[in-house]
Design a protein around this motif. Structure first.
Motif, PDB file in Angstrom:
ATOM      1  N   THR A   1     -16.278 -22.567  40.036  1.00 23.35           N
ATOM      2  CA  THR A   1     -16.104 -23.767  38.829  1.00 23.35           C
ATOM      3  C   THR A   1     -17.147 -23.540  37.462  1.00 23.35           C
ATOM      4  OG1 THR A   1     -15.068 -25.010  39.982  1.00 23.35           O
ATOM      5  CG2 THR A   1     -16.058 -26.107  37.358  1.00 23.35           C
ATOM      6  N   LEU A   2     -19.218 -22.952  38.023  1.00 29.22           N
ATOM      7  CA  LEU A   2     -20.035 -23.104  36.875  1.00 29.22           C
ATOM      8  C   LEU A   2     -19.932 -21.340  36.296  1.00 29.22           C
ATOM      9  CD1 LEU A   2     -22.649 -24.169  36.623  1.00 29.22           C
ATOM     10  CD2 LEU A   2     -23.673 -23.046  38.965  1.00 29.22           C
ATOM     11  N   GLU A   3     -19.399 -20.527  36.981  1.00 25.89           N
ATOM     12  CA  GLU A   3     -19.176 -19.675  36.151  1.00 25.89           C
ATOM     13  C   GLU A   3     -18.415 -20.195  35.471  1.00 25.89           C
ATOM     14  OE1 GLU A   3     -17.833 -16.118  39.130  1.00 25.89           O
ATOM     15  OE2 GLU A   3     -19.920 -16.750  40.597  1.00 25.89           O
ATOM     16  N   GLN A   4     -17.584 -20.302  35.190  1.00 25.19           N
ATOM     17  CA  GLN A   4     -16.330 -20.269  34.318  1.00 25.19           C
ATOM     18  C   GLN A   4     -17.294 -21.859  33.150  1.00 25.19           C
ATOM     19  OE1 GLN A   4     -13.580 -19.858  33.185  1.00 25.19           O
ATOM     20  NE2 GLN A   4     -13.703 -20.616  30.985  1.00 25.19           N
ATOM     21  N   THR A   5     -18.119 -21.824  33.418  1.00 28.51           N
ATOM     22  CA  THR A   5     -18.796 -23.805  32.710  1.00 28.51           C
ATOM     23  C   THR A   5     -19.994 -23.018  31.521  1.00 28.51           C
ATOM     24  OG1 THR A   5     -18.527 -25.517  33.800  1.00 28.51           O
ATOM     25  CG2 THR A   5     -19.495 -25.520  32.935  1.00 28.51           C
ATOM     26  N   VAL A   6     -20.475 -21.953  32.411  1.00 27.66           N
ATOM     27  CA  VAL A   6     -21.690 -21.271  31.855  1.00 27.66           C
ATOM     28  C   VAL A   6     -21.606 -20.686  30.216  1.00 27.66           C
ATOM     29  CG1 VAL A   6     -23.362 -19.416  32.259  1.00 27.66           C
ATOM     30  CG2 VAL A   6     -23.250 -21.287  33.355  1.00 27.66           C
ATOM     31  N   GLU A   7     -19.944 -20.221  31.187  1.00 22.74           N
ATOM     32  CA  GLU A   7     -19.473 -18.862  30.160  1.00 22.74           C
ATOM     33  C   GLU A   7     -19.031 -19.990  29.116  1.00 22.74           C
ATOM     34  OE1 GLU A   7     -16.555 -16.342  31.775  1.00 22.74           O
ATOM     35  OE2 GLU A   7     -15.298 -16.880  29.936  1.00 22.74           O
ATOM     36  N   ASP A   8     -17.530 -21.005  29.513  1.00 23.11           N
ATOM     37  CA  ASP A   8     -17.723 -22.067  27.646  1.00 23.11           C
ATOM     38  C   ASP A   8     -18.652 -23.207  27.256  1.00 23.11           C
ATOM     39  OD1 ASP A   8     -15.541 -21.552  29.297  1.00 23.11           O
ATOM     40  OD2 ASP A   8     -14.983 -23.817  30.371  1.00 23.11           O
ATOM     41  N   ALA A   9     -20.135 -22.739  28.133  1.00 22.88           N
ATOM     42  CA  ALA A   9     -20.613 -24.011  27.245  1.00 22.88           C
ATOM     43  C   ALA A   9     -21.770 -22.794  26.139  1.00 22.88           C
ATOM     44  CB  ALA A   9     -22.119 -24.285  28.164  1.00 22.88           C
ATOM     45  N   ALA A  10     -21.942 -21.394  26.644  1.00 23.17           N
ATOM     46  CA  ALA A  10     -22.577 -20.455  25.675  1.00 23.17           C
ATOM     47  C   ALA A  10     -21.880 -20.530  24.564  1.00 23.17           C
ATOM     48  CB  ALA A  10     -22.321 -19.373  26.604  1.00 23.17           C
ATOM     49  N   ARG A  11     -20.567 -20.227  24.985  1.00 21.55           N
ATOM     50  CA  ARG A  11     -19.128 -20.017  23.884  1.00 21.55           C
ATOM     51  C   ARG A  11     -19.212 -21.558  23.148  1.00 21.55           C
ATOM     52  NH1 ARG A  11     -14.680 -21.935  23.981  1.00 21.55           N
ATOM     53  NH2 ARG A  11     -14.240 -22.544  26.152  1.00 21.55           N
ATOM     54  N   LEU A  12     -19.322 -22.517  23.315  1.00 27.57           N
ATOM     55  CA  LEU A  12     -19.655 -23.093  22.198  1.00 27.57           C
ATOM     56  C   LEU A  12     -20.484 -23.882  21.561  1.00 27.57           C
ATOM     57  CD1 LEU A  12     -17.534 -26.355  24.973  1.00 27.57           C
ATOM     58  CD2 LEU A  12     -16.680 -24.753  22.357  1.00 27.57           C
ATOM     59  N   GLY A  13     -21.328 -23.394  21.495  1.00 29.78           N
ATOM     60  CA  GLY A  13     -23.103 -23.023  21.558  1.00 29.78           C
ATOM     61  C   GLY A  13     -23.649 -23.975  21.351  1.00 29.78           C
ATOM     62  N   ILE A  14     -23.957 -24.651  22.875  1.00 31.03           N
ATOM     63  CA  ILE A  14     -24.570 -25.263  24.000  1.00 31.03           C
ATOM     64  C   ILE A  14     -26.339 -24.570  23.783  1.00 31.03           C
ATOM     65  CG2 ILE A  14     -25.423 -25.969  25.951  1.00 31.03           C
ATOM     66  CD1 ILE A  14     -22.324 -27.519  25.524  1.00 31.03           C
ATOM     67  N   ARG A  15     -27.041 -24.683  24.095  1.00 36.04           N
ATOM     68  CA  ARG A  15     -28.384 -24.009  23.867  1.00 36.04           C
ATOM     69  C   ARG A  15     -29.309 -23.517  24.930  1.00 36.04           C
ATOM     70  NH1 ARG A  15     -31.528 -26.102  19.651  1.00 36.04           N
ATOM     71  NH2 ARG A  15     -33.085 -23.522  20.470  1.00 36.04           N
ATOM     72  N   TYR A  16     -29.101 -25.205  25.846  1.00 36.99           N
ATOM     73  CA  TYR A  16     -29.634 -24.847  26.771  1.00 36.99           C
ATOM     74  C   TYR A  16     -28.493 -25.784  27.680  1.00 36.99           C
ATOM     75  CZ  TYR A  16     -33.620 -25.066  24.612  1.00 36.99           C
ATOM     76  OH  TYR A  16     -35.298 -23.862  23.923  1.00 36.99           O
ATOM     77  N   LEU A  17     -27.927 -25.111  29.018  1.00 33.21           N
ATOM     78  CA  LEU A  17     -27.204 -26.310  29.881  1.00 33.21           C
ATOM     79  C   LEU A  17     -28.053 -25.466  31.293  1.00 33.21           C
ATOM     80  CD1 LEU A  17     -24.629 -26.850  30.526  1.00 33.21           C
ATOM     81  CD2 LEU A  17     -24.316 -24.560  31.125  1.00 33.21           C
ATOM     82  N   THR A  18     -28.546 -27.499  31.878  1.00 34.51           N
ATOM     83  CA  THR A  18     -29.533 -27.549  32.861  1.00 34.51           C
ATOM     84  C   THR A  18     -28.240 -27.868  34.237  1.00 34.51           C
ATOM     85  OG1 THR A  18     -30.624 -28.187  31.422  1.00 34.51           O
ATOM     86  CG2 THR A  18     -31.368 -29.312  34.554  1.00 34.51           C
ATOM     87  N   VAL A  19     -28.017 -26.873  35.401  1.00 32.41           N
ATOM     88  CA  VAL A  19     -27.071 -27.472  36.111  1.00 32.41           C
ATOM     89  C   VAL A  19     -27.968 -28.093  37.894  1.00 32.41           C
ATOM     90  CG1 VAL A  19     -25.676 -26.735  35.611  1.00 32.41           C
ATOM     91  CG2 VAL A  19     -27.116 -25.462  36.827  1.00 32.41           C
ATOM     92  N   TYR A  20     -27.750 -29.112  38.018  1.00 33.53           N
ATOM     93  CA  TYR A  20     -28.418 -29.662  39.652  1.00 33.53           C
ATOM     94  C   TYR A  20     -27.379 -29.246  40.218  1.00 33.53           C
ATOM     95  CZ  TYR A  20     -30.883 -34.034  41.974  1.00 33.53           C
ATOM     96  OH  TYR A  20     -31.898 -33.942  42.531  1.00 33.53           O
ATOM     97  N   GLY A  21     -27.909 -27.818  41.223  1.00 36.66           N
ATOM     98  CA  GLY A  21     -27.216 -27.369  41.731  1.00 36.66           C
ATOM     99  C   GLY A  21     -27.476 -27.557  43.683  1.00 36.66           C
ATOM    100  N   PHE A  22     -29.203 -28.268  43.941  1.00 38.51           N
ATOM    101  CA  PHE A  22     -29.623 -28.815  44.987  1.00 38.51           C
ATOM    102  C   PHE A  22     -31.007 -30.327  44.751  1.00 38.51           C
ATOM    103  CE2 PHE A  22     -31.819 -28.262  48.941  1.00 38.51           C
ATOM    104  CZ  PHE A  22     -30.698 -28.151  50.339  1.00 38.51           C
ATOM    105  N   SER A  23     -31.191 -30.837  45.491  1.00 37.25           N
ATOM    106  CA  SER A  23     -31.752 -31.680  45.350  1.00 37.25           C
ATOM    107  C   SER A  23     -32.741 -32.090  46.632  1.00 37.25           C
ATOM    108  CB  SER A  23     -30.991 -33.274  45.204  1.00 37.25           C
ATOM    109  OG  SER A  23     -31.396 -34.088  46.271  1.00 37.25           O
ATOM    110  N   THR A  24     -34.055 -31.521  46.407  1.00 32.63           N
ATOM    111  CA  THR A  24     -35.259 -32.449  47.020  1.00 32.63           C
ATOM    112  C   THR A  24     -34.789 -33.222  47.808  1.00 32.63           C
ATOM    113  OG1 THR A  24     -36.316 -34.105  45.495  1.00 32.63           O
ATOM    114  CG2 THR A  24     -37.561 -31.739  45.787  1.00 32.63           C
ATOM    115  N   GLU A  25     -33.774 -33.792  48.397  1.00 32.53           N
ATOM    116  CA  GLU A  25     -32.595 -35.001  49.298  1.00 32.53           C
ATOM    117  C   GLU A  25     -32.138 -33.929  50.031  1.00 32.53           C
ATOM    118  OE1 GLU A  25     -35.639 -36.482  46.895  1.00 32.53           O
ATOM    119  OE2 GLU A  25     -33.525 -36.146  46.724  1.00 32.53           O
ATOM    120  N   ASN A  26     -31.247 -32.660  49.620  1.00 29.45           N
ATOM    121  CA  ASN A  26     -30.446 -32.021  50.010  1.00 29.45           C
ATOM    122  C   ASN A  26     -30.019 -31.321  51.516  1.00 29.45           C
ATOM    123  OD1 ASN A  26     -28.786 -31.848  47.323  1.00 29.45           O
ATOM    124  ND2 ASN A  26     -28.311 -33.248  48.362  1.00 29.45           N
TER     125      ASN A  26
END
Ligand code: IPE
Ligand code: IPE
Ligand code: MG
Length: 236
Positions: free
Chosen positions: A39-64
């Protein structure tokens, strides 16, 4: 999606709900993480296509880290695979990956991949993809305070000279605009130690969809909703 809408510069996503997605299907939690990566791979592609300049994704926290060893191990394996794939696939998309968090906690081979990814990104000028891995906002703020205290100790700085901008410049996101929009899927209504300093004026969207089920349409729906928000930043 509406045309010509006000696209946020910086969107941040909490990738939550993988475990519940797997449980619903009688699968091990790891399978939810695997689907979440797709899903992330698709979303990254979508975000770039839609013109978002910075995409931050939380994948693993210090608590995980407190999760069962088997799950943490599976997540580390997926990070490796994601970075290996990204080194090839994102080449054409000109996407620049940055890392938010303390990457020194990862295994030597993962750290090597991270270093390679940073090196490859140096010449890229497209969308910035911030991967928050072993990220915790309180740890980030504490680290910023320690760095500034060190400067005070060395006599390079007076306590009264410390500014908000200096704090920002000591966060992992230095040089980037604060997130305009933070999206948390999975039906939980909390930030879970994500971007506490940077989110002072972020718009928040909480949605019920579990991360692995998040679609292009969901992202577009969030952008439509964002475009209708009235951001006042304390003004009138
Ligand atoms: C998010 O999904 C992934 C990580 C936190 C690494 P979860 O694993 O938290 O999924 P739920 O919240 O248990 O469904
Ligand atoms: C937040 O999700 C961290 C990531 C998605 C990486 P968690 O699943 O760890 O958060 P809590 O425990 O529900 O607050
Ligand atoms: Mg969760």
């Amino acid at each position: 999606m509406e045309e010509n809408l006000n696209i946020p510069d910086h969107v941040a996503l909490i990738l939550d709900g993988n475990g519940r997605w797997a449980k619903k299907r009688g699968l091990p939690r790891q399978m939810g993480h695997k689907k979440g990566c797709e899903t992330l791979e698709q979303t990254v592609e979508d975000a770039a296509r839609l013109g978002i300049r910075y995409l931050t994704v939380y994948g693993f926290s210090t608590e995980n880290w407190k999760r069962p060893e088997e799950e943490v191990g599976a997540l580390m394996g997926l990070f490796k695979q994601y970075l290996k794939d990204a080194l090839e696939d994102l080449l054409n998309d000109d996407i620049k990956i940055r890392f938010l968090g303390d990457t020194s906690m990862f295994s030597a081979d993962l750290q090597e991949l991270i270093a390679e990814t940073i090196e490859t990104g140096k010449t890229r000028t497209g969308m910035v993809l911030n991967l928050a891995m072993n990220y915790g906002s309180r740890a980030e703020i504490t680290r910023a305070a320690q760095n500034l205290a060190e400067q005070v100790k060395n006599g390079a700085l007076q306590p009264s000279e410390i500014t908000e901008q200096m704090l920002s410049d000591h966060m992992y996101t230095y040089g980037e605009p604060d997130p305009d929009l933070i999206i948390r899927p999975s039906g939980e209504y909390r930030l879970s130690n994500f971007l506490l300093w940077q989110s002072a004026y972020s718009e928040l969207i909480f949605m019920d969809v579990l991360w692995p089920d998040f679609t292009t349409e969901d992202l577009e729906h969030c952008l439509d909703e964002y475009a209708m928000r009235n951001r006042r930043f304390g003004g009138v």
